[in-house]
Design a protein around this motif. Structure first.
Motif, short mmCIF file in Angstrom:
data_model
loop_
_atom_site.label_atom_id
_atom_site.label_comp_id
_atom_site.label_asym_id
_atom_site.label_seq_id
_atom_site.Cartn_x
_atom_site.Cartn_y
_atom_site.Cartn_z
N TYR A 4 0.83 -1.20 0.00
CA TYR A 4 0.00 0.00 0.00
C TYR A 4 0.87 1.26 0.00
O TYR A 4 0.62 2.21 -0.77
CB TYR A 4 -0.91 -0.01 1.23
CG TYR A 4 -1.66 1.29 1.43
CD1 TYR A 4 -2.78 1.61 0.66
CD2 TYR A 4 -1.22 2.22 2.39
CE1 TYR A 4 -3.45 2.83 0.85
CE2 TYR A 4 -1.88 3.42 2.58
CZ TYR A 4 -2.99 3.72 1.80
OH TYR A 4 -3.64 4.93 1.98
N GLU A 5 1.91 1.27 0.84
CA GLU A 5 2.81 2.44 0.91
C GLU A 5 3.54 2.63 -0.42
O GLU A 5 3.77 3.77 -0.85
CB GLU A 5 3.81 2.26 2.05
CG GLU A 5 3.22 2.39 3.44
CD GLU A 5 2.79 3.82 3.75
OE1 GLU A 5 3.29 4.76 3.09
OE2 GLU A 5 1.94 4.00 4.63
N ARG A 6 3.88 1.51 -1.07
CA ARG A 6 4.55 1.63 -2.37
C ARG A 6 3.64 2.26 -3.40
O ARG A 6 4.05 3.10 -4.20
CB ARG A 6 5.02 0.26 -2.88
CG ARG A 6 6.30 -0.23 -2.28
CD ARG A 6 7.06 -1.20 -3.19
NE ARG A 6 6.20 -2.18 -3.84
CZ ARG A 6 5.83 -3.32 -3.31
NH1 ARG A 6 6.20 -3.62 -2.07
NH2 ARG A 6 5.07 -4.17 -3.99
N GLU A 7 2.37 1.85 -3.38
CA GLU A 7 1.43 2.41 -4.34
C GLU A 7 1.21 3.91 -4.11
O GLU A 7 1.12 4.69 -5.07
CB GLU A 7 0.09 1.66 -4.23
CG GLU A 7 0.16 0.23 -4.76
CD GLU A 7 -1.14 -0.52 -4.55
OE1 GLU A 7 -2.06 0.03 -3.89
OE2 GLU A 7 -1.23 -1.68 -5.02
N LYS A 8 1.12 4.31 -2.83
CA LYS A 8 0.99 5.73 -2.51
C LYS A 8 2.24 6.49 -2.98
O LYS A 8 2.14 7.59 -3.55
CB LYS A 8 0.80 5.94 -1.01
CG LYS A 8 -0.51 5.41 -0.46
CD LYS A 8 -1.70 6.20 -0.98
CE LYS A 8 -1.74 7.61 -0.43
NZ LYS A 8 -2.90 8.38 -0.90
N GLY A 9 3.37 5.89 -2.76
CA GLY A 9 4.61 6.51 -3.22
C GLY A 9 4.65 6.66 -4.72
O GLY A 9 5.12 7.67 -5.26
N ASN A 10 4.14 5.63 -5.43
CA ASN A 10 4.11 5.68 -6.89
C ASN A 10 3.26 6.84 -7.40
O ASN A 10 3.58 7.49 -8.41
CB ASN A 10 3.59 4.37 -7.45
CG ASN A 10 4.57 3.23 -7.26
OD1 ASN A 10 5.76 3.47 -7.01
ND2 ASN A 10 4.08 2.00 -7.35
N GLU A 11 2.12 7.10 -6.69
CA GLU A 11 1.25 8.21 -7.09
C GLU A 11 1.98 9.54 -7.01
O GLU A 11 1.94 10.35 -7.94
CB GLU A 11 0.01 8.24 -6.19
CG GLU A 11 -0.94 7.06 -6.40
CD GLU A 11 -2.11 7.11 -5.44
OE1 GLU A 11 -2.27 8.16 -4.74
OE2 GLU A 11 -2.86 6.12 -5.36
N TYR A 12 2.66 9.76 -5.89
CA TYR A 12 3.41 11.02 -5.73
C TYR A 12 4.59 11.09 -6.71
O TYR A 12 4.94 12.16 -7.21
CB TYR A 12 3.90 11.17 -4.29
CG TYR A 12 2.83 11.62 -3.35
CD1 TYR A 12 2.38 12.94 -3.36
CD2 TYR A 12 2.26 10.74 -2.43
CE1 TYR A 12 1.38 13.37 -2.48
CE2 TYR A 12 1.26 11.15 -1.54
CZ TYR A 12 0.84 12.46 -1.58
OH TYR A 12 -0.15 12.89 -0.72
N PHE A 13 5.23 9.93 -6.96
CA PHE A 13 6.38 9.92 -7.88
C PHE A 13 5.94 10.34 -9.28
O PHE A 13 6.61 11.13 -9.95
CB PHE A 13 6.99 8.52 -7.92
CG PHE A 13 8.19 8.43 -8.82
CD1 PHE A 13 9.45 8.82 -8.38
CD2 PHE A 13 8.07 7.97 -10.13
CE1 PHE A 13 10.55 8.75 -9.22
CE2 PHE A 13 9.16 7.90 -10.97
CZ PHE A 13 10.41 8.30 -10.51
N LEU A 14 4.77 9.81 -9.74
CA LEU A 14 4.27 10.17 -11.06
C LEU A 14 3.95 11.66 -11.14
O LEU A 14 4.22 12.31 -12.16
CB LEU A 14 3.03 9.34 -11.39
CG LEU A 14 3.29 7.85 -11.68
CD1 LEU A 14 1.97 7.10 -11.82
CD2 LEU A 14 4.14 7.68 -12.92
N LYS A 15 3.39 12.20 -10.07
CA LYS A 15 3.11 13.64 -10.05
C LYS A 15 4.41 14.45 -10.05
O LYS A 15 4.47 15.54 -10.61
CB LYS A 15 2.29 14.00 -8.82
CG LYS A 15 0.88 13.41 -8.85
CD LYS A 15 0.14 13.75 -7.56
CE LYS A 15 -1.26 13.11 -7.56
NZ LYS A 15 -1.99 13.37 -6.29
#
Length: 456
Positions: A4-15
């Motif tokens: 879950y934390e990785r997915e949240k991190g991926n969202e911010y990384f893409l932004k």
């Protein structure tokens, strides 16, 4: 929770990858970094740890290589080499857990070989970008660039050496070779400045990465490159060790010259051994270094422990080697001038002594042979035929035939016979015979020359 934390991190990384203002991009990447850090802490399996570490490393690289350089246009702060090591170390951590996961045969989520190869490529890119940054950051100071590059590469080398997989061997090879080359270049620079102790220290340091690079090499071309670099390291190591030995010898010579009331033989021969050690170390490696050591040995045997024959031998070899340095400007070097002038002085002294000894021996022979010389004087005053008959009968020339019927020689042929006799008795033809014969023939030739002037 880790996923879950990785997915949240991926969202911010893409932004954060969208071309926004530097401050906003930095903020989103930092938020992504925080979530990846949490993902790593929550991870319970090796594949989760590996993926979280990789995402964290990629985000750090994005910040360092793209975001912060733009941000530093507004704030005067460049990247530190420690930032690059942090990225590299995070990639290494991802690789470590990736290997652990890859070895879990029964794990359906285990890390693939392609995933590990991607990590290797990213690590390779990381260290090269780090070195390029150091080069740009210290463009006005080559020495500082070398120092920072050495620190960075050394830390990279130590970090990656535990990754023994073939996937990472190319990275291990290139990092260690680059580290060894930079260490060697700095050592050569110090050698040119005469800082031999520091040069030898750096050369010693370069041997470890060379060994690691050789172990990681995968083909004959890479191995040949390492072997050539090792040869250069060995050559310059010999030069530095030779300089050290020569310096120790010079210090001992200075002490021997200072303590001139008595000769410390132990110190003397230790100094000689040091100069000989310097010669052996530089033979066929450093011609100038070998020549300088030979000149020092010549000085020892000329001034401190007089053995002029040895001194001339060493000086002669020194000058012969010096001429091999042409067109290098050795004629104005202090060691060459001292060797050349000392050799000339010793040769003149030797010639003078030999001449004096010859004159002394000749004088002794003349005194001993005075009756014979008196008889030659009498016969020379009688006639040319009488003198020729006397010398060929009583003192025939060695390995020469005597003329027949000297009494019947016509006045026209007398000059020819006398000239032949001069050739038979000339001392230059009898230099290898005993001194007595040489002196006798010199006297006979003198009389024959006088007679020839009268009958020609």
């Amino acid at each position: 929770m880790s996923e879950y934390e990785r997915e949240k991190g991926n969202e911010y990384f893409l932004k954060g990858t969208i071309d926004f203002a530097p401050s906003l991009q930095k903020s989103r990447l930092c938020q992504a970094l925080m979530h990846y850090e949490n993902a790593f802490n929550y991870a319970r399996t090796n594949d989760d740890r590996a993926k979280a570490a990789k995402n964290k490393a990629v985000t750090l690289a994005k910040l360092s290589f793209e975001c912060l350089p733009r941000f530093s246009e507004f704030e005067e702060n460049g990247l530190e080499t420690g930032d690059y090591f942090k990225i590299f170390e995070t990639f290494r951590s991802a690789a470590h857990f990736g290997f652990e996961s890859n070895n879990e045969i029964n794990n359906p989520k285990r890390i693939s070989n392609g995933w590990l190869e991607d990590i290797a490529e990213r690590m390779d890119k990381c260290w090269k970008q780090a070195i390029e940054h150091v080069k740009n950051f210290t463009s006005d100071d080559l020495e500082e660039e070398q120092i920072q590059s050495i620190k960075l590469l050394d830390s990279f080398s130590l970090a990656i050496v535990s990754l023994k997989s073939a996937v990472f061997m190319k990275v291990i090879y290139e990092i260690n070779l680059k580290l060894a080359v930079i260490l060697f270049q700095q050592a050569v620079s110090l050698l040119g400045d005469g800082a031999y102790h520091s040069c030898l220290n750096l050369i010693t340091q370069s041997q470890r990465p060379l060994r690691q690079a050789l172990a990681a090499s995968s083909n004959e071309v890479e191995k040949a490159e390492i072997v050539e670099q090792q040869r250069l390291v060995f050559v310059h190591s010999c030069i530095c060790e030779s300089w050290q030995a020569r310096q120790i010898g010079n210090e001992m010579v200075e002490e021997l010259l200072f303590l001139n009331e008595f000769l410390d033989t132990d110190l003397l021969w230790t100094a000689v051994d040091k100069f000989r050690e310097a010669i052996i170390l530089t033979r066929e490696v450093d011609i100038e270094g070998e020549a300088i050591s030979l000149s020092r040995l010549g000085f020892v045997f000329e001034k401190i422990h007089p053995d002029h024959q040895k001194a001339m031998t060493y000086y002669s070899r020194c000058i012969q080697l010096a001429h091999c340095l042409f067109p290098s400007k050795f004629l104005t070097k202090e060691w060459f001038i001292q060797a050349r002038d000392s050799l000339i002085t010793l040769q003149l002294e030797k010639q003078k002594k030999e001449q004096e000894e010859e004159e002394r021996l000749d004088e002794e022979q003349r005194k001993e042979m005075k009756p014979i010389f008196d008889q030659l004087e009498v016969e020379a005053k009688r006639s040319a035929q009488a003198f020729l008959r006397f010398i060929y009968k009583n003192h025939p020339p060695v390995r020469c035939e005597s003329p027949q019927n000297v009494d019947t020689i016509s006045p026209e042929d007398t000059g020819k016979v006398v000239r032949k006799a001069i050739g038979d008795y000339h001392p230059d033809k009898h230099q290898n015979h005993e001194r007595k014969i040489f002196v006798l023939y010199s006297k006979i030739t003198s009389h024959l020359t006088t007679i020839y002037q009268q009958v020609k």
